[in-house]
Enzyme design. Structure first.
Site, PDB file in Angstrom:
ATOM      1  N   ARG A  39       0.666  -1.250  -0.143  1.00 33.07           N
ATOM      2  CA  ARG A  39       0.032   0.079   0.082  1.00 33.07           C
ATOM      3  C   ARG A  39       1.010   1.399  -0.276  1.00 33.07           C
ATOM      4  NH1 ARG A  39      -3.362  -2.888  -1.539  1.00 33.07           N
ATOM      5  NH2 ARG A  39      -5.647  -3.107  -0.742  1.00 33.07           N
ATOM      6  N   GLU A  53      -3.308   7.661  -4.357  1.00 33.43           N
ATOM      7  CA  GLU A  53      -3.823   7.067  -5.873  1.00 33.43           C
ATOM      8  C   GLU A  53      -5.109   7.724  -6.195  1.00 33.43           C
ATOM      9  OE1 GLU A  53      -3.892   2.609  -5.618  1.00 33.43           O
ATOM     10  OE2 GLU A  53      -1.890   2.646  -4.946  1.00 33.43           O
ATOM     11  N   HIS A 109      -1.087  -0.149 -10.000  1.00 34.85           N
ATOM     12  CA  HIS A 109      -1.534  -0.950  -9.063  1.00 34.85           C
ATOM     13  C   HIS A 109      -2.180  -2.257  -9.803  1.00 34.85           C
ATOM     14  CE1 HIS A 109      -3.618  -1.045  -4.779  1.00 34.85           C
ATOM     15  NE2 HIS A 109      -3.318  -2.318  -5.461  1.00 34.85           N
TER      16      HIS A 109
HETATM   17  C1  GLV Z   1      -4.756  -5.160  -3.958  1.00 33.34           C
HETATM   18  O1  GLV Z   1      -3.914  -4.246  -3.568  1.00 33.34           O
HETATM   19  C2  GLV Z   1      -5.179  -5.932  -2.689  1.00 33.34           C
HETATM   20  O2  GLV Z   1      -5.102  -5.705  -1.669  1.00 33.34           O
HETATM   21  O3  GLV Z   1      -6.056  -7.138  -3.083  1.00 33.34           O
END
Ligand code: GLV
Ligand code: GLV
Length: 325
Positions: free
Chosen positions: A241, A270, A288
């Site tokens: 993250r 983001e 991502h």
């Molecule tokens: C993606 O970032 C997730 O947490 O699945």
């Protein structure tokens, strides 16, 4: 009557399961393939018994109250659930679920894509070629860093961190890790991974890959002070993250050569990316994509659907995060 609100189009595999178990009329999937605006979210959750939501949507007390007291389950299409106020859900008797396991390998693979791309200057090389600047092979051209036999540091040794560690054997790397919870000696031996404190992780890693969840303890775990302790040849990779890293500090650290390169799949705000990073050749930047394979997204949508079906049928959802006992 709508019982399930899906905030944006998800793979058919999940939608079919919901419709088969609950009836086509029970499911309302918003058709716009874009992040749902906050006011639309607050409006559309009204009356829903289940919400299938995305990691980019903040599911807090306000959303739960806008839904109403019939809301039984919030199913996140992600393993990370820092976007959901689990405590607020628990006090309201709402189940919160995520999609663990099915995305472990895809995410670990992407972390390796970033490690190799950052070490070998893949993005920079591709930009160079496409800009028509390549004059032919050169002995000192675009030299990167060998990773074979180097030290891989893993911050956050959960399922994904462990899958990244397993893959390191193919590169003959020494694996060290730091986590709030130490692994059992058996698992450490199987992974050939050595537990170290955070200071040692920073100082010893040639590649440092982040795999922790985002929580108050891990927010800004990597700031300027951390980068100062890293090797000037180190590579930082983040597929977890964004807010685990203070992005502004990372940007400056790259500019000033505190570390060699960074591979990022996630960002602090983001979809915004720190402008300095956009111009930084030594940063490999992905939007991502950790779990973004067809197989994995089908499995995630199916898991989210099964969590919803279980909750609406009065069973305990398989991936319940808010259930007690
Ligand atoms: C993606 O970032 C997730 O947490 O699945
Ligand atoms: C995520 O599921 C992790 O365990 O790293």
């Amino acid at each position: 009557m709508t019982r399930v609100f899906v905030t944006r189009p998800v793979p058919d595999a999940g939608l079919r399961l919901l419709e088969a178990a609950l009836g086509a009329d029970a499911v309302f999937m918003r058709q716009e393939d874009s992040a749902i605006p906050r006011n639309a979210l607050l409006e559309h959750v009204g009356g829903a018994e289940a919400v299938l939501c995305m990691l980019s949507e903040r599911m807090d007390a306000e959303v739960m109250d806008a839904a109403g007291t019939q809301l039984k389950v919030i199913a996140n299409l992600a393993v990370g659930y820092d976007n959901i106020d689990v405590e607020a859900a628990r006090t309201r008797g709402i189940h919160v679920t995520n999609t663990p396991d099915v995305l472990t390998d895809a995410t670990a693979d992407l972390a390796w894509a970033l490690i190799l791309s950052a070490a070998r200057r893949v993005g920079e090389g591709e930009r160079f070629l496409r800009a028509d600047k390549w004059q032919g092979w050169g002995p000192k051209q675009l030299l990167g860093m060998s990773i074979f036999g180097k030290t891989l540091g893993i911050f956050g040794m959960g399922r994904i961190g462990q899958a990244v560690a397993q893959r390191a054997a193919g590169f003959n790397m020494d694996v060290i890790y730091h986590d709030a919870n130490r692994l059992s000696p058996e698992v450490e031996t199987a992974l050939q991974a050595t537990f170290v404190d955070k200071e040692t992780l920073l100082a010893s890693s040639d590649v440092l890959s982040i795999h922790c969840p985002l929580n108050p303890q891990t927010r800004h775990a990597f700031t300027w002070t951390a980068f100062e302790k890293m090797k000037p040849t180190a590579i930082l990779v983040n597929t977890a993250r964004g807010p685990v890293v203070k992005e502004e500090d990372l940007c400056r650290a790259l500019e000033q050569g505190l570390i060699f390169a960074a591979g990022l799949d996630v960002y602090e705000h983001e979809p915004a990316v720190c402008p300095g990073l956009m111009h930084q050749e030594r940063a490999v930047l992905l939007p991502h994509l950790g779990s973004a394979t067809t197989e994995t997204r089908d499995a995630m949508a199916s898991l989210a659907a099964n969590n919803i079906i279980a909750a609406l049928q009065g069973r305990r959802p398989p991936n319940c995060l808010s259930c007690c006992g």
